[in-house]
Design an enzyme around this catalytic site. Structure first.
Site, PDB file in Angstrom:
ATOM      1  N   SER A 141       4.011   2.528   8.559  1.00 38.36           N
ATOM      2  CA  SER A 141       3.613   1.539   7.552  1.00 38.36           C
ATOM      3  C   SER A 141       4.792   1.112   6.689  1.00 38.36           C
ATOM      4  O   SER A 141       5.635   1.923   6.321  1.00 38.36           O
ATOM      5  CB  SER A 141       2.525   2.121   6.640  1.00 38.36           C
ATOM      6  OG  SER A 141       1.291   2.181   7.291  1.00 38.36           O
ATOM      7  N   ASP A 194      -0.256  -7.683   1.474  1.00 41.19           N
ATOM      8  CA  ASP A 194       0.248  -6.306   1.528  1.00 41.19           C
ATOM      9  C   ASP A 194       1.771  -6.315   1.693  1.00 41.19           C
ATOM     10  O   ASP A 194       2.306  -6.066   2.778  1.00 41.19           O
ATOM     11  CB  ASP A 194      -0.425  -5.578   2.690  1.00 41.19           C
ATOM     12  CG  ASP A 194      -0.128  -4.084   2.697  1.00 41.19           C
ATOM     13  OD1 ASP A 194       0.373  -3.569   1.680  1.00 41.19           O
ATOM     14  OD2 ASP A 194      -0.416  -3.435   3.724  1.00 41.19           O
ATOM     15  N   HIS A 235       0.822  -1.221   0.000  1.00 40.77           N
ATOM     16  CA  HIS A 235       0.000   0.000   0.000  1.00 40.77           C
ATOM     17  C   HIS A 235       0.851   1.265   0.000  1.00 40.77           C
ATOM     18  O   HIS A 235       0.366   2.347  -0.340  1.00 40.77           O
ATOM     19  CB  HIS A 235      -0.984   0.001   1.180  1.00 40.77           C
ATOM     20  CG  HIS A 235      -0.382   0.302   2.512  1.00 40.77           C
ATOM     21  ND1 HIS A 235      -0.132  -0.668   3.459  1.00 40.77           N
ATOM     22  CD2 HIS A 235       0.011   1.469   3.074  1.00 40.77           C
ATOM     23  CE1 HIS A 235       0.380  -0.124   4.542  1.00 40.77           C
ATOM     24  NE2 HIS A 235       0.483   1.177   4.330  1.00 40.77           N
TER      25      HIS A 235
END
Length: 306
Positions: free
Chosen positions: A233, A143, A86
């Site tokens: 992230s 992911d 992402h």
């Protein structure tokens, strides 16, 4: 749909943007010039010391704005960056190849300060990005992504590539998280310890309620208090200096009953290895290629004689 950070950059008199998707995380606050002033960070962490986290890198715009974390990993003698898929998508689409020059990877620095870089700071240019082919922006399953640099970073006493774990995580194991999700007062790397939360608990009706993918795991505490957050992230979660997972998503940061979700790096070892092998394999030299080269060299040789 994932939320996102969108950063606009002036290039050749035109504004281009680099956007890092940040699913289910609080959003940063920017000054009018595009500098980050407030952005949530690792909850319950302490400031890292040199050598605490050897493989961590910062994925940035060429202006030095931090977007996501990543980990410099090694398979054999090959090195590259592992991050969350992402982090390299724009509006659910892979960042175009023509925009890759707007990204850079920073390593070997505990600070993401743009004005006062550390003496060992290294900057890498992005050559190619490869997300997992089954990555879903809607569910955030699979992911995980690879970033290949123009040339490898240099190993130092405080910075180096690390191995992906060769065994799966176990419930209640203690692991380490790190990240630069920043506040206005701190741009230093933070670290914290978290525990792996059993799937039947964190994916139950009173927690993430079935949304944790089959190749992901939960880590943190059901009591809240320690967690990764926006800006972290794509960074790694490690155990004994081996990468066990990649920061993927969460519901808030450090919330009670909602531990963070991590892509399980161990379960992607085969994909990682195959992706690296494909990237490093030179095109085969066919008979037609040999004949073509022979013709070219013969023509050059003939010209040099006459």
């Amino acid at each position: 749909m994932a939320n996102s950070i969108r950063i606009y950059i002036l290039v050749d008199s035109e504004f281009h943007f680099v956007q890092c998707a940040v699913p289910r995380r609080p959003q940063p606050v920017y000054e009018s010039e595009g500098n980050i002033t407030v952005s949530p960070r690792i909850v319950g962490g302490i400031t890292a010391q040199e050598g605490d986290v050897r493989g961590i890198v910062s994925i940035q715009t060429i202006k030095g704005n931090h977007c996501c974390g990543g980990t410099w990993i090694r398979f054999g003698n090959r090195s590259q960056i592992l991050t969350a898929a992402h982090c390299i998508f724009v509006d659910d689409q892979l960042i175009p190849e023509s925009f890759l020059h707007l990204l850079q990877i920073m390593g070997d620095d505990l600070s993401i300060s743009k004005s006062s870089p550390g003496p060992r700071r290294q900057i890498g240019k992005v050559r190619k990005i490869v997300p997992h082919p089954q990555y879903s922006p809607d569910t955030l399953h699979d992911d995980i992504a690879m970033i290949f640099l123009d040339k490898p970073f240099k190993e130092t006493s405080t910075f180096g590539s690390i191995q992906v774990a060769d065994e799966n995580v176990v419930d209640n194991q203690t692991c380490s998280i790190a990240g630069w999700g920043t506040t206005a007062k701190s741009i230093e790397l933070l670290i914290a310890n978290v525990s792996v939360v059993p799937r039947e608990i964190c994916n139950g009706a009173h927690s993430h309620d079935g949304k944790v993918g089959p190749h992901a795991f939960c880590a943190g505490s059901m009591h809240g208090g320690t967690d990764t957050c926006q800006g972290d992230s794509g960074g790694g979660i490690t155990r004994q200096n081996r990468l066990v997972g990649v920061v993927s998503w969460g519901r808030g940061c450090g919330r009670k009953t909602f531990p963070g979700i991590y892509t399980n790096a161990y379960e992607y070892r085969d994909w990682i290895e195959k992706t690296i092998q494909l990237e490093n394999v030179s095109p085969p030299i066919t008979q037609s290629t040999v004949l073509m080269l022979a013709t070219v060299f013969a023509a050059i040789f003939a010209r040099s004689i006459f």
